[in-house]
Design a protein around this motif. Structure first.
Motif, short mmCIF file in Angstrom:
data_model
loop_
_atom_site.label_atom_id
_atom_site.label_comp_id
_atom_site.label_asym_id
_atom_site.label_seq_id
_atom_site.Cartn_x
_atom_site.Cartn_y
_atom_site.Cartn_z
N TRP A 143 0.86 -1.19 0.00
CA TRP A 143 0.00 0.00 0.00
C TRP A 143 0.90 1.23 0.00
O TRP A 143 1.80 1.36 0.83
CB TRP A 143 -0.90 0.01 1.23
CG TRP A 143 -2.00 -1.01 1.18
CD1 TRP A 143 -2.06 -2.16 1.88
CD2 TRP A 143 -3.19 -0.95 0.39
NE1 TRP A 143 -3.22 -2.84 1.58
CE2 TRP A 143 -3.94 -2.12 0.68
CE3 TRP A 143 -3.71 -0.03 -0.53
CZ2 TRP A 143 -5.17 -2.39 0.07
CZ3 TRP A 143 -4.93 -0.31 -1.13
CH2 TRP A 143 -5.65 -1.47 -0.83
N LEU A 144 0.65 2.14 -0.91
CA LEU A 144 1.53 3.30 -1.04
C LEU A 144 1.23 4.39 -0.02
O LEU A 144 1.94 5.38 0.06
CB LEU A 144 1.46 3.84 -2.47
CG LEU A 144 1.93 2.84 -3.53
CD1 LEU A 144 1.85 3.45 -4.93
CD2 LEU A 144 3.35 2.35 -3.26
N ASP A 145 0.16 4.20 0.78
CA ASP A 145 -0.12 5.18 1.84
C ASP A 145 0.39 4.68 3.19
O ASP A 145 0.07 5.26 4.23
CB ASP A 145 -1.63 5.46 1.92
CG ASP A 145 -2.44 4.21 2.19
OD1 ASP A 145 -1.85 3.13 2.47
OD2 ASP A 145 -3.69 4.29 2.14
N GLY A 146 1.18 3.63 3.19
CA GLY A 146 1.81 3.18 4.43
C GLY A 146 0.97 2.23 5.26
O GLY A 146 1.40 1.79 6.33
N ARG A 147 -0.22 1.89 4.79
CA ARG A 147 -1.07 0.96 5.51
C ARG A 147 -0.42 -0.40 5.73
O ARG A 147 0.43 -0.80 4.92
CB ARG A 147 -2.32 0.68 4.65
CG ARG A 147 -3.56 1.28 5.12
CD ARG A 147 -4.67 0.90 4.17
NE ARG A 147 -4.65 1.68 2.93
CZ ARG A 147 -5.56 1.52 1.98
NH1 ARG A 147 -6.52 0.63 2.11
NH2 ARG A 147 -5.53 2.26 0.90
N ASP A 148 -0.89 -1.11 6.72
CA ASP A 148 -0.44 -2.49 6.90
C ASP A 148 -0.94 -3.34 5.72
O ASP A 148 -1.98 -3.02 5.12
CB ASP A 148 -1.00 -3.07 8.20
CG ASP A 148 -0.28 -2.48 9.41
OD1 ASP A 148 0.85 -1.99 9.25
OD2 ASP A 148 -0.88 -2.48 10.49
N PRO A 149 -0.27 -4.46 5.45
CA PRO A 149 -0.73 -5.34 4.35
C PRO A 149 -2.13 -5.88 4.61
O PRO A 149 -2.51 -6.08 5.77
CB PRO A 149 0.28 -6.48 4.36
CG PRO A 149 1.44 -6.00 5.15
CD PRO A 149 0.95 -4.95 6.08
N THR A 150 -2.88 -6.09 3.53
CA THR A 150 -4.19 -6.74 3.62
C THR A 150 -4.08 -8.10 2.93
O THR A 150 -3.21 -8.28 2.08
CB THR A 150 -5.26 -5.86 2.93
OG1 THR A 150 -4.75 -5.40 1.68
CG2 THR A 150 -5.62 -4.68 3.80
#
Ligand code: COA
Length: 151
Positions: A143-150
């Motif tokens: 995720w390019l917004d820094g979110r954790d992986p889904t």
């Protein structure tokens, strides 16, 4: 070479008025994931000329199929390949995929790729019926917004 299959669907490009019904179709098909905002996904796909959402309507005019198609200049990709659960096994999936292939072919793409979850054997069978073959690759994503992986 076999004659092309007569398409059982009328294909069109998504318009503003279609959006609620398309999102409802994706939700009924289990294609809407909690980490994706379907309205934002549709808006992004409609923004440029390298992606689109194609819709399939049956002889009564009912929305029964959809596909999001796009390319990165090298390969064509599809997402949200969906057929209404009340209208499965009528070749609608084959027809909406043929529409996506035509759309990508017309834009110079030579190869189309798609991702399917490894445990989704039924959908593997669908794509294999359409002439797609599995490729030994591992898909990496971030995720390019820094979110954790889904998942
Ligand atoms: C996958 C999906 C699009 C198939 O749509 P469909 O309209 O029922 O498929 P079609 O009638 O066009 O079938 C085309 C071929 O695939 C086969 N097929 C379709 N669904 C299948 C299934 N669940 N199991 C085995 N084979 C299947 C058909 O038997 C047919 O094969 P044939 O032409 O060799 O006889 C539909 O089941 C769907 O929307 N699923 C939920 C959303 C989803 O998982 N999409 C894929 C995201 S990666």
């Amino acid at each position: 070479m076999n004659a092309p299959l007569a398409t059982p669907l009328t294909i069109s490009t998504i318009e503003d008025a279609d959006i609620p019904a398309v999102i409802a179709l994706w939700q009924r098909c289990g294609s809407a994931r909690p980490w994706n905002d379907p309205a934002a996904d549709i808006a992004r796909a409609r923004k440029g000329d390298n992606s689109t959402v194609l819709l399939g309507r049956d002889a009564k005019g009912a929305l029964v199929a959809s596909v999001m198609a796009g390319h990165d200049g090298h390969r064509g990709w599809v997402y949200y390949v969906t057929v209404d659960p009340d209208h499965r096994f009528k070749n609608y999936g084959r027809a909406i995929m043929a529409a996506a292939e035509d759309w990508l072919r017309a834009r110079g793409m030579e190869k189309m790729q798609l991702m399917v979850r490894a445990d989704n054997a039924q959908v593997h069978a669908f794509y294999q019926s359409l002439g797609y073959f599995p490729q030994e690759r591992v898909t990496f994503a971030k995720w390019l917004d820094g979110r954790d992986p889904t998942p």
